[in-house]
Design a protein around this motif. Sequence first.
Motif, PDB file in Angstrom:
ATOM      1  N   ALA A 147       0.903  -1.050  -0.035  1.00 49.62           N
ATOM      2  CA  ALA A 147      -0.448   0.083   0.019  1.00 49.62           C
ATOM      3  C   ALA A 147       0.652   1.183   0.065  1.00 49.62           C
ATOM      4  N   PHE A 148       2.497   1.117   0.767  1.00 51.56           N
ATOM      5  CA  PHE A 148       3.119   2.265   0.674  1.00 51.56           C
ATOM      6  C   PHE A 148       3.663   2.451  -0.956  1.00 51.56           C
ATOM      7  N   ILE A 149       4.175   1.406  -1.563  1.00 53.17           N
ATOM      8  CA  ILE A 149       4.091   1.427  -2.587  1.00 53.17           C
ATOM      9  C   ILE A 149       3.520   1.671  -3.326  1.00 53.17           C
ATOM     10  N   TRP A 150       2.391   1.924  -3.313  1.00 58.04           N
ATOM     11  CA  TRP A 150       1.082   2.065  -4.195  1.00 58.04           C
ATOM     12  C   TRP A 150       0.557   4.048  -4.195  1.00 58.04           C
ATOM     13  N   SER A 151       0.955   4.295  -3.015  1.00 59.72           N
ATOM     14  CA  SER A 151       0.166   5.135  -2.947  1.00 59.72           C
ATOM     15  C   SER A 151       1.524   6.567  -2.608  1.00 59.72           C
ATOM     16  N   GLY A 152       3.042   6.263  -2.149  1.00 54.03           N
ATOM     17  CA  GLY A 152       3.702   6.818  -1.926  1.00 54.03           C
ATOM     18  C   GLY A 152       3.815   7.429  -0.899  1.00 54.03           C
ATOM     19  N   CYS A 153       4.543   8.933  -0.480  1.00 49.29           N
ATOM     20  CA  CYS A 153       4.913   9.531   1.091  1.00 49.29           C
ATOM     21  C   CYS A 153       4.104  10.229   0.661  1.00 49.29           C
ATOM     22  N   MET A 154       3.698  11.056   1.614  1.00 46.89           N
ATOM     23  CA  MET A 154       2.817  11.919   2.223  1.00 46.89           C
ATOM     24  C   MET A 154       3.623  13.153   3.386  1.00 46.89           C
ATOM     25  N   PRO A 155       4.187  14.096   2.521  1.00 45.28           N
ATOM     26  CA  PRO A 155       5.141  15.420   3.068  1.00 45.28           C
ATOM     27  C   PRO A 155       5.273  15.543   4.700  1.00 45.28           C
ATOM     28  N   ASN A 156       5.919  14.889   5.566  1.00 41.73           N
ATOM     29  CA  ASN A 156       5.655  15.343   7.105  1.00 41.73           C
ATOM     30  C   ASN A 156       5.356  13.762   8.128  1.00 41.73           C
ATOM     31  N   LEU A 157       4.933  12.892   6.890  1.00 40.32           N
ATOM     32  CA  LEU A 157       3.361  11.917   7.759  1.00 40.32           C
ATOM     33  C   LEU A 157       4.222  10.720   8.127  1.00 40.32           C
ATOM     34  N   GLN A 158       3.962  10.059   8.680  1.00 36.45           N
ATOM     35  CA  GLN A 158       4.635   8.836   9.447  1.00 36.45           C
ATOM     36  C   GLN A 158       3.911   7.745   8.092  1.00 36.45           C
ATOM     37  N   TYR A 159       5.290   6.870   8.500  1.00 37.14           N
ATOM     38  CA  TYR A 159       3.973   5.678   7.696  1.00 37.14           C
ATOM     39  C   TYR A 159       5.219   4.626   7.881  1.00 37.14           C
ATOM     40  N   GLY A 160       4.846   3.535   7.145  1.00 38.68           N
ATOM     41  CA  GLY A 160       4.744   2.154   8.372  1.00 38.68           C
ATOM     42  C   GLY A 160       4.891   2.007   9.266  1.00 38.68           C
ATOM     43  N   LEU A 161       5.681   1.722  10.627  1.00 41.96           N
ATOM     44  CA  LEU A 161       5.543   1.367  11.669  1.00 41.96           C
ATOM     45  C   LEU A 161       6.752   2.506  12.472  1.00 41.96           C
ATOM     46  N   TYR A 162       8.039   2.901  11.664  1.00 42.86           N
ATOM     47  CA  TYR A 162       8.044   4.292  12.370  1.00 42.86           C
ATOM     48  C   TYR A 162       9.070   4.935  11.478  1.00 42.86           C
ATOM     49  N   GLY A 163       8.722   5.723  10.390  1.00 39.98           N
ATOM     50  CA  GLY A 163       9.856   6.398   9.093  1.00 39.98           C
ATOM     51  C   GLY A 163       7.945   7.389   9.574  1.00 39.98           C
ATOM     52  N   VAL A 164       9.310   8.708   9.062  1.00 40.63           N
ATOM     53  CA  VAL A 164       8.521   9.536   9.058  1.00 40.63           C
ATOM     54  C   VAL A 164       9.116  10.308   7.370  1.00 40.63           C
ATOM     55  N   CYS A 165       7.866  10.912   6.343  1.00 44.84           N
ATOM     56  CA  CYS A 165       8.358  11.015   5.222  1.00 44.84           C
ATOM     57  C   CYS A 165       9.556  12.494   5.316  1.00 44.84           C
ATOM     58  N   GLU A 166      10.056  12.458   4.283  1.00 47.53           N
ATOM     59  CA  GLU A 166      10.917  13.774   4.881  1.00 47.53           C
ATOM     60  C   GLU A 166       9.964  14.486   4.151  1.00 47.53           C
ATOM     61  N   PRO A 167      10.034  16.425   4.733  1.00 46.39           N
ATOM     62  CA  PRO A 167       9.117  17.738   4.619  1.00 46.39           C
ATOM     63  C   PRO A 167       9.034  17.536   2.379  1.00 46.39           C
ATOM     64  N   SER A 168       9.511  16.562   1.609  1.00 46.55           N
ATOM     65  CA  SER A 168       9.226  16.637   0.709  1.00 46.55           C
ATOM     66  C   SER A 168       8.654  15.698   0.069  1.00 46.55           C
ATOM     67  N   GLY A 169       8.241  15.296   0.359  1.00 43.24           N
ATOM     68  CA  GLY A 169       7.893  13.959   0.259  1.00 43.24           C
ATOM     69  C   GLY A 169       7.950  12.871  -0.655  1.00 43.24           C
ATOM     70  N   GLN A 170       9.725  12.982  -1.247  1.00 43.55           N
ATOM     71  CA  GLN A 170      10.198  12.624  -1.788  1.00 43.55           C
ATOM     72  C   GLN A 170      10.742  10.927  -2.488  1.00 43.55           C
ATOM     73  N   MET A 171       9.053   9.831  -1.569  1.00 42.52           N
ATOM     74  CA  MET A 171       9.014   8.162  -2.155  1.00 42.52           C
ATOM     75  C   MET A 171       7.282   8.396  -2.995  1.00 42.52           C
ATOM     76  N   PRO A 172       7.834   8.503  -4.543  1.00 42.44           N
ATOM     77  CA  PRO A 172       6.603   8.809  -4.916  1.00 42.44           C
ATOM     78  C   PRO A 172       6.007   7.431  -4.573  1.00 42.44           C
ATOM     79  N   GLY A 173       4.598   7.377  -5.245  1.00 42.02           N
ATOM     80  CA  GLY A 173       3.631   6.417  -5.612  1.00 42.02           C
ATOM     81  C   GLY A 173       3.556   6.045  -7.197  1.00 42.02           C
ATOM     82  N   PHE A 174       3.300   4.792  -7.158  1.00 46.00           N
ATOM     83  CA  PHE A 174       3.635   3.982  -8.145  1.00 46.00           C
ATOM     84  C   PHE A 174       2.263   3.003  -8.310  1.00 46.00           C
ATOM     85  N   GLY A 175       1.085   3.277  -8.102  1.00 43.02           N
ATOM     86  CA  GLY A 175      -0.044   2.928  -7.830  1.00 43.02           C
ATOM     87  C   GLY A 175      -0.753   3.904  -8.799  1.00 43.02           C
TER      88      GLY A 175
END
Length: 180
Positions: A121-149
């Motif tokens: 689901a994370f790979i599908w939607s990508g990273c939202m700036p400054n929000l937590q992902y997974g159990l302990y990750g926090v996206c960079e302010p730029s939300g660099q991980m794109p979504g591929f879905g």
Amino acid sequence: AENPEPFDALEAISGDAEATVEAIEAAEAEVDAALDAYIANLATTDAAAYGELLFNNEAGAKSYGCARCHTAGASWNADEVLAANPSLEGLIEPVVPGGGGFGPSLLTVESQFESAESHAAFIWSGCMPNLQYGLYGVCEPSGQMPGFGAASTPLSESLGEGVLTQEQIDAIVAYERSLG
């Protein structure tokens, strides 16, 4: 024996060239069909191996593969450079698949995502700036991980489809979860 007229010679050469082009095109079509069959079979029989192909995708100068960000040196063939220049050992590190680079290491990805489904689901939607992902990750302010879905990036929105299918994302997840 008389030499053929110049136009006759050109016609003979042209005919040979056309036959050569047709033979090359037929061979390319045969190779493409065999490769498509291999990948289709791999996708159904070994998800992690299929995911590895997608993770290391070399299309577009490797810009469509996960390794570009998540494997230091993958985007510029560090292992090949090191093999050709052994004196650079120590300056150039060998490539560690999924070992991190611009993006974080994936060697402990199973501890970041509690399930393959949340990982996908994370790979599908990508990273939202400054929000937590997974159990302990926090996206960079730029939300660099794109979504591929589907409809998760400007490119996929313009195409009306995702960069990757759910099946492809699931295969990548199977590969990434095998790295640790």
